[in-house]
Design a protein around this motif. Structure first.
Motif, PDB file in Angstrom:
ATOM      1  N   ALA A  85      11.929 -18.846  -9.772  1.00  0.00           N
ATOM      2  CA  ALA A  85      12.444 -18.581  -8.197  1.00  0.00           C
ATOM      3  C   ALA A  85      11.680 -17.220  -7.882  1.00  0.00           C
ATOM      4  O   ALA A  85      11.294 -16.364  -8.656  1.00  0.00           O
ATOM      5  CB  ALA A  85      13.989 -18.325  -8.419  1.00  0.00           C
ATOM      6  N   VAL A  86      11.643 -16.902  -6.414  1.00  0.00           N
ATOM      7  CA  VAL A  86      11.102 -15.845  -5.985  1.00  0.00           C
ATOM      8  C   VAL A  86      12.134 -14.782  -6.051  1.00  0.00           C
ATOM      9  O   VAL A  86      13.302 -15.042  -5.690  1.00  0.00           O
ATOM     10  CB  VAL A  86      10.984 -16.104  -4.382  1.00  0.00           C
ATOM     11  N   HIS A  87      11.758 -13.510  -6.520  1.00  0.00           N
ATOM     12  CA  HIS A  87      12.686 -12.593  -6.467  1.00  0.00           C
ATOM     13  C   HIS A  87      12.048 -11.417  -5.645  1.00  0.00           C
ATOM     14  O   HIS A  87      10.739 -10.867  -5.361  1.00  0.00           O
ATOM     15  CB  HIS A  87      12.452 -11.783  -7.925  1.00  0.00           C
ATOM     16  N   SER A  88      12.823 -10.843  -4.921  1.00  0.00           N
ATOM     17  CA  SER A  88      12.474  -9.932  -3.591  1.00  0.00           C
ATOM     18  C   SER A  88      13.278  -8.660  -3.800  1.00  0.00           C
ATOM     19  O   SER A  88      14.573  -8.602  -4.318  1.00  0.00           O
ATOM     20  CB  SER A  88      12.879 -10.702  -2.394  1.00  0.00           C
ATOM     21  N   PHE A  89      12.710  -7.482  -3.419  1.00  0.00           N
ATOM     22  CA  PHE A  89      13.210  -6.308  -2.880  1.00  0.00           C
ATOM     23  C   PHE A  89      12.604  -5.666  -1.707  1.00  0.00           C
ATOM     24  O   PHE A  89      11.371  -6.046  -1.329  1.00  0.00           O
ATOM     25  CB  PHE A  89      13.099  -5.404  -4.128  1.00  0.00           C
ATOM     26  N   THR A  90      13.272  -4.647  -1.228  1.00  0.00           N
ATOM     27  CA  THR A  90      12.734  -3.847  -0.146  1.00  0.00           C
ATOM     28  C   THR A  90      12.424  -2.464  -0.486  1.00  0.00           C
ATOM     29  O   THR A  90      13.003  -1.756  -1.170  1.00  0.00           O
ATOM     30  CB  THR A  90      13.552  -3.979   0.958  1.00  0.00           C
ATOM     31  N   ILE A  91      11.101  -2.149  -0.025  1.00  0.00           N
ATOM     32  CA  ILE A  91      10.757  -0.634  -0.306  1.00  0.00           C
ATOM     33  C   ILE A  91      10.823  -0.023   1.161  1.00  0.00           C
ATOM     34  O   ILE A  91      10.625  -0.513   2.268  1.00  0.00           O
ATOM     35  CB  ILE A  91       9.324  -0.351  -0.703  1.00  0.00           C
ATOM     36  N   THR A  92      11.219   1.319   1.061  1.00  0.00           N
ATOM     37  CA  THR A  92      11.396   2.155   2.380  1.00  0.00           C
ATOM     38  C   THR A  92      10.459   3.199   2.242  1.00  0.00           C
ATOM     39  O   THR A  92      10.554   4.169   1.381  1.00  0.00           O
ATOM     40  CB  THR A  92      12.827   2.735   2.518  1.00  0.00           C
ATOM     41  N   LEU A  93       9.425   3.365   3.079  1.00  0.00           N
ATOM     42  CA  LEU A  93       8.665   4.468   2.996  1.00  0.00           C
ATOM     43  C   LEU A  93       9.318   6.064   3.312  1.00  0.00           C
ATOM     44  O   LEU A  93      10.164   6.126   4.299  1.00  0.00           O
ATOM     45  CB  LEU A  93       7.422   4.314   4.085  1.00  0.00           C
ATOM     46  N   ASN A  94       8.923   6.821   2.595  1.00  0.00           N
ATOM     47  CA  ASN A  94       9.443   8.277   2.605  1.00  0.00           C
ATOM     48  C   ASN A  94       8.179   9.515   2.666  1.00  0.00           C
ATOM     49  O   ASN A  94       7.351   9.518   1.956  1.00  0.00           O
ATOM     50  CB  ASN A  94      10.151   8.572   1.307  1.00  0.00           C
ATOM     51  N   ASP A  95       8.281  10.095   3.946  1.00  0.00           N
ATOM     52  CA  ASP A  95       7.362  11.231   3.950  1.00  0.00           C
ATOM     53  C   ASP A  95       7.856  12.541   3.468  1.00  0.00           C
ATOM     54  O   ASP A  95       9.038  12.942   3.766  1.00  0.00           O
ATOM     55  CB  ASP A  95       7.251  11.384   5.512  1.00  0.00           C
ATOM     56  N   VAL A  96       7.375  12.785   2.449  1.00  0.00           N
ATOM     57  CA  VAL A  96       7.805  14.058   1.631  1.00  0.00           C
ATOM     58  C   VAL A  96       6.686  15.366   1.830  1.00  0.00           C
ATOM     59  O   VAL A  96       7.031  16.476   1.137  1.00  0.00           O
ATOM     60  CB  VAL A  96       8.190  13.996   0.151  1.00  0.00           C
ATOM     61  N   GLN A  97       5.729  14.957   2.709  1.00  0.00           N
ATOM     62  CA  GLN A  97       4.700  16.095   2.822  1.00  0.00           C
ATOM     63  C   GLN A  97       5.078  17.014   3.900  1.00  0.00           C
ATOM     64  O   GLN A  97       4.969  16.625   5.168  1.00  0.00           O
ATOM     65  CB  GLN A  97       3.297  15.310   2.926  1.00  0.00           C
ATOM     66  N   ALA A  98       5.054  18.365   3.762  1.00  0.00           N
ATOM     67  CA  ALA A  98       5.214  19.130   4.762  1.00  0.00           C
ATOM     68  C   ALA A  98       4.016  19.530   5.521  1.00  0.00           C
ATOM     69  O   ALA A  98       2.910  19.119   5.110  1.00  0.00           O
ATOM     70  CB  ALA A  98       5.740  20.727   4.192  1.00  0.00           C
ATOM     71  N   PRO A  99       4.176  19.898   6.841  1.00  0.00           N
ATOM     72  CA  PRO A  99       2.839  20.303   7.604  1.00  0.00           C
ATOM     73  C   PRO A  99       1.894  21.297   6.895  1.00  0.00           C
ATOM     74  O   PRO A  99       2.459  22.034   6.381  1.00  0.00           O
ATOM     75  CB  PRO A  99       3.321  20.439   8.804  1.00  0.00           C
ATOM     76  N   VAL A 100       0.688  21.151   7.238  1.00  0.00           N
ATOM     77  CA  VAL A 100      -0.289  22.054   6.486  1.00  0.00           C
ATOM     78  C   VAL A 100      -0.706  23.084   7.461  1.00  0.00           C
ATOM     79  O   VAL A 100      -1.278  22.506   8.570  1.00  0.00           O
ATOM     80  CB  VAL A 100      -1.473  21.402   6.114  1.00  0.00           C
TER      81      VAL A 100
END
Length: 206
Positions: free
Chosen positions: A191-206
């Protein structure tokens, strides 16, 4: 056996001594086979990459004039056949009547068939993924490497959608549904197994 006696007389009241002999009945007629299995496939035994031969005499029909039908099977009942999906084995059957008479040899071929899908025990759950360094995107890894599945008779391969290497964009908080499906290379899939990823910005401005 049967005792037979003979005595001659001349019709005038005169007879010879009794002469006797014994006959022994002998069965010389082989069994008549009307049905044996034809070439066919056999599914692997549950959880295994092998198949144990049954008694194919039970699926055969023969009659005899003077005996009980017995089947000689080669390889014999209980032999374990291996070789993986698509392996073949020649089976021969010969009927005998217990009186020394046997039929011609009848043969057929079985082909082993794997019908069991892999068993998945672990896939990733919903989680966050940090953006790749210096960019506002994330390249999907091979999530099959983070999954566990076993198979009775094949090598587990993972089908990932979107595929490995796909670049996900949308900024911080963007989501992406990932699906994984395992197959064994023999036409069996989970069967198809599914999950969701959520993008996370952890980089401070340079």
């Amino acid at each position: 056996t049967q005792l037979i006696t003979l005595q001659a007389n001349d019709g005038n009241g005169n007879t010879t001594a009794v002469h006797s002999f014994t006959i022994t009945l002998k069965d010389t007629q082989a069994r008549v086979v009307t049905s044996t299995p034809s070439d066919h496939t056999e599914n692997m035994d549950a959880g295994l990459c092998t198949f144990m031969l049954p008694n194919y005499g039970l699926a055969s029909i023969a009659s005899d004039n003077c005996g009980t039908v017995n089947w000689i099977q080669v390889p014999p009942i209980g032999t374990v056949i291996s070789g993986g999906d698509g392996a073949t084995q020649l089976i021969t059957l010969q009927a005998n009547d217990g009186n020394g008479n046997t039929s011609a040899v009848h043969s057929f071929t079985i082909t082993l068939n794997d019908t069991q899908a892999p068993v998945v025990t672990s896939t990733p759950s919903d989680h966050t993924e940090n953006m790749d360094a210096g960019v506002c995107t994330f390249m999907l890894p091979d999530y099959g490497l983070a999954s566990v599945a076993t198979d009775n008779c094949g090598t587990v391969n993972w089908i990932q959608v979107p595929p490995t290497g796909t670049v996900i964009s949308g900024g911080d908080g963007a989501t992406q549904l990932i699906t994984l499906q395992a197959n064994d290379g023999n036409g069996n899939t989970t069967a198809v197994h599914s999950f969701t990823i959520t993008l996370n910005d952890v980089q401070a401005p340079v």
